[in-house]
Design a protein around this motif. Structure first.
Motif, PDB file in Angstrom:
ATOM      1  N   ILE A   1       0.830  -1.203   0.000  1.00 22.80           N
ATOM      2  CA  ILE A   1       0.000   0.000   0.000  1.00 22.80           C
ATOM      3  C   ILE A   1       0.866   1.255   0.000  1.00 22.80           C
ATOM      4  O   ILE A   1       1.660   1.495   0.913  1.00 22.80           O
ATOM      5  CB  ILE A   1      -0.918   0.028   1.244  1.00 22.80           C
ATOM      6  N   SER A   2       0.694   2.076  -1.026  1.00 26.69           N
ATOM      7  CA  SER A   2       1.330   3.395  -1.064  1.00 26.69           C
ATOM      8  C   SER A   2       0.296   4.420  -0.601  1.00 26.69           C
ATOM      9  O   SER A   2      -0.837   4.064  -0.279  1.00 26.69           O
ATOM     10  CB  SER A   2       1.839   3.714  -2.474  1.00 26.69           C
ATOM     11  N   SER A   3       0.670   5.692  -0.576  1.00 31.90           N
ATOM     12  CA  SER A   3      -0.274   6.695  -0.079  1.00 31.90           C
ATOM     13  C   SER A   3      -0.370   7.893  -1.016  1.00 31.90           C
ATOM     14  O   SER A   3       0.539   8.182  -1.783  1.00 31.90           O
ATOM     15  CB  SER A   3       0.124   7.161   1.324  1.00 31.90           C
ATOM     16  N   PHE A   4      -1.528   8.562  -0.915  1.00 32.33           N
ATOM     17  CA  PHE A   4      -1.747   9.792  -1.663  1.00 32.33           C
ATOM     18  C   PHE A   4      -2.349  10.837  -0.740  1.00 32.33           C
ATOM     19  O   PHE A   4      -2.762  10.531   0.383  1.00 32.33           O
ATOM     20  CB  PHE A   4      -2.623   9.565  -2.915  1.00 32.33           C
ATOM     21  N   ASP A   5      -2.384  12.078  -1.220  1.00 33.07           N
ATOM     22  CA  ASP A   5      -2.872  13.181  -0.391  1.00 33.07           C
ATOM     23  C   ASP A   5      -4.340  13.495  -0.700  1.00 33.07           C
ATOM     24  O   ASP A   5      -4.990  12.786  -1.468  1.00 33.07           O
ATOM     25  CB  ASP A   5      -1.985  14.417  -0.546  1.00 33.07           C
ATOM     26  N   HIS A   6      -4.846  14.582  -0.107  1.00 37.22           N
ATOM     27  CA  HIS A   6      -6.254  14.961  -0.275  1.00 37.22           C
ATOM     28  C   HIS A   6      -6.583  15.416  -1.700  1.00 37.22           C
ATOM     29  O   HIS A   6      -7.751  15.576  -2.033  1.00 37.22           O
ATOM     30  CB  HIS A   6      -6.633  16.041   0.746  1.00 37.22           C
ATOM     31  N   ASN A   7      -5.577  15.608  -2.543  1.00 39.58           N
ATOM     32  CA  ASN A   7      -5.796  15.954  -3.950  1.00 39.58           C
ATOM     33  C   ASN A   7      -5.633  14.745  -4.866  1.00 39.58           C
ATOM     34  O   ASN A   7      -5.532  14.902  -6.078  1.00 39.58           O
ATOM     35  CB  ASN A   7      -4.817  17.045  -4.386  1.00 39.58           C
ATOM     36  N   ASP A   8      -5.591  13.557  -4.291  1.00 43.14           N
ATOM     37  CA  ASP A   8      -5.386  12.309  -5.037  1.00 43.14           C
ATOM     38  C   ASP A   8      -4.042  12.279  -5.771  1.00 43.14           C
ATOM     39  O   ASP A   8      -3.908  11.670  -6.824  1.00 43.14           O
ATOM     40  CB  ASP A   8      -6.527  12.043  -6.029  1.00 43.14           C
ATOM     41  N   VAL A   9      -3.054  12.933  -5.189  1.00 43.13           N
ATOM     42  CA  VAL A   9      -1.702  12.957  -5.732  1.00 43.13           C
ATOM     43  C   VAL A   9      -0.823  12.101  -4.824  1.00 43.13           C
ATOM     44  O   VAL A   9      -0.928  12.176  -3.588  1.00 43.13           O
ATOM     45  CB  VAL A   9      -1.161  14.403  -5.792  1.00 43.13           C
ATOM     46  N   LYS A  10       0.058  11.291  -5.437  1.00 42.13           N
ATOM     47  CA  LYS A  10       0.960  10.458  -4.648  1.00 42.13           C
ATOM     48  C   LYS A  10       1.669  11.311  -3.621  1.00 42.13           C
ATOM     49  O   LYS A  10       2.199  12.377  -3.922  1.00 42.13           O
ATOM     50  CB  LYS A  10       1.988   9.771  -5.540  1.00 42.13           C
ATOM     51  N   ALA A  11       1.646  10.836  -2.372  1.00 45.90           N
ATOM     52  CA  ALA A  11       2.354  11.552  -1.311  1.00 45.90           C
ATOM     53  C   ALA A  11       3.842  11.569  -1.640  1.00 45.90           C
ATOM     54  O   ALA A  11       4.409  10.555  -2.074  1.00 45.90           O
ATOM     55  CB  ALA A  11       2.107  10.870   0.026  1.00 45.90           C
ATOM     56  N   GLY A  12       4.481  12.705  -1.440  1.00 43.53           N
ATOM     57  CA  GLY A  12       5.895  12.843  -1.766  1.00 43.53           C
ATOM     58  C   GLY A  12       6.782  11.827  -1.065  1.00 43.53           C
ATOM     59  O   GLY A  12       7.785  11.388  -1.608  1.00 43.53           O
ATOM     60  N   SER A  13       6.396  11.416   0.127  1.00 44.70           N
ATOM     61  CA  SER A  13       7.209  10.467   0.883  1.00 44.70           C
ATOM     62  C   SER A  13       6.911   9.014   0.536  1.00 44.70           C
ATOM     63  O   SER A  13       7.667   8.116   0.915  1.00 44.70           O
ATOM     64  CB  SER A  13       6.981  10.674   2.377  1.00 44.70           C
ATOM     65  N   SER A  14       5.837   8.753  -0.182  1.00 44.93           N
ATOM     66  CA  SER A  14       5.410   7.372  -0.437  1.00 44.93           C
ATOM     67  C   SER A  14       6.320   6.660  -1.435  1.00 44.93           C
ATOM     68  O   SER A  14       6.647   7.203  -2.492  1.00 44.93           O
ATOM     69  CB  SER A  14       3.981   7.350  -0.974  1.00 44.93           C
ATOM     70  N   ASN A  15       6.711   5.451  -1.103  1.00 40.46           N
ATOM     71  CA  ASN A  15       7.408   4.613  -2.086  1.00 40.46           C
ATOM     72  C   ASN A  15       6.433   4.291  -3.209  1.00 40.46           C
ATOM     73  O   ASN A  15       5.215   4.317  -3.017  1.00 40.46           O
ATOM     74  CB  ASN A  15       7.925   3.332  -1.443  1.00 40.46           C
ATOM     75  N   TYR A  16       6.962   3.987  -4.378  1.00 40.90           N
ATOM     76  CA  TYR A  16       6.129   3.732  -5.549  1.00 40.90           C
ATOM     77  C   TYR A  16       6.817   2.690  -6.420  1.00 40.90           C
ATOM     78  O   TYR A  16       7.953   2.293  -6.177  1.00 40.90           O
ATOM     79  CB  TYR A  16       5.887   5.025  -6.332  1.00 40.90           C
ATOM     80  N   GLY A  17       6.122   2.257  -7.443  1.00 50.38           N
ATOM     81  CA  GLY A  17       6.689   1.307  -8.397  1.00 50.38           C
ATOM     82  C   GLY A  17       5.665   0.270  -8.809  1.00 50.38           C
ATOM     83  O   GLY A  17       4.550   0.226  -8.280  1.00 50.38           O
ATOM     84  N   ASP A  18       6.061  -0.584  -9.743  1.00 51.22           N
ATOM     85  CA  ASP A  18       5.119  -1.576 -10.253  1.00 51.22           C
ATOM     86  C   ASP A  18       4.830  -2.688  -9.254  1.00 51.22           C
ATOM     87  O   ASP A  18       3.984  -3.522  -9.481  1.00 51.22           O
ATOM     88  CB  ASP A  18       5.592  -2.147 -11.594  1.00 51.22           C
ATOM     89  N   TRP A  19       5.499  -2.697  -8.125  1.00 54.15           N
ATOM     90  CA  TRP A  19       5.243  -3.688  -7.074  1.00 54.15           C
ATOM     91  C   TRP A  19       4.131  -3.251  -6.126  1.00 54.15           C
ATOM     92  O   TRP A  19       3.678  -4.032  -5.297  1.00 54.15           O
ATOM     93  CB  TRP A  19       6.526  -3.975  -6.297  1.00 54.15           C
TER      94      TRP A  19
END
Length: 177
Positions: A103-121
């Motif tokens: 599970i990654s995270s996003f903010d109240h604007n539905d934008v990926k949180a800057g601190s959240s890890n991301y990727g195809d996993w």
């Protein structure tokens, strides 16, 4: 208790929670998680009838934790973990294990949180910025991170199981994806 103007509630108001402690405070006052304690907690929750295990922690690969996760998965438990807060395309365990929803995270604007890890996993993203939650000494505070997003997905998994009690853990995973 939901809808009473006190504190906060989760996504699934009428569920039963099992609090399982895996960590402790070390001599420097920091929280510490040992692989053997994490594995024992996962096994305990599984053996005690948990349907869903939320894992809002992360680190490196561990055969000990992998074994406990494999046991829980084979027992039909839905496993959900935070993807990490490095803001990078870098995997973190236990979220990166195949049988765990990451599970990654996003903010109240539905934008990926800057601190959240991301990727195809990553399997799912959920709100994880400025989430009002319980805090130390019976208080409440706003917190951010994938550790705030993963419990929300765990709550939705609980709602899915409440509506479809016969679903397997794989069916719940498919709905969440």
């Amino acid at each position: 208790v939901g809808n009473n103007s006190l504190g906060t509630t989760g996504v699934t108001w009428n569920c039963t929670l099992m609090a399982v402690r895996a960590g402790y405070k070390d001599t420097s006052g920091r929280g510490s998680l040992q692989h053997s304690d994490i594995a024992a907690s996962i096994i305990y929750a599984t053996d005690s009838g948990a349907d869903i295990i939320n894992m809002s922690f992360g680190g490196g690969d561990s055969e000990t934790i992998q074994g406990a996760i494999d046991y829980a998965s084979a027992s039909g438990v839905v496993l959900i973990a935070s993807a990490g807060n490095g803001g990078c395309n870098c995997i973190q365990y236990p979220a990166a294990y195949d049988s765990v929803l990451s599970i990654s995270s996003f903010d109240h604007n539905d934008v990926k949180a800057g601190s959240s890890n991301y990727g195809d996993w990553i399997d799912v993203a959920a709100p994880g910025v400025e989430i009002y939650s319980t805090f130390v000494n019976g208080t409440y505070a706003f917190s951010s991170g994938t550790s705030m997003a993963a419990p929300q997905v765990s709550g939705v998994a609980g709602l899915i199981l409440a509506y479809n009690p016969g679903f397997s853990h794989e069916e719940v995973r498919q709905v969440l994806r």
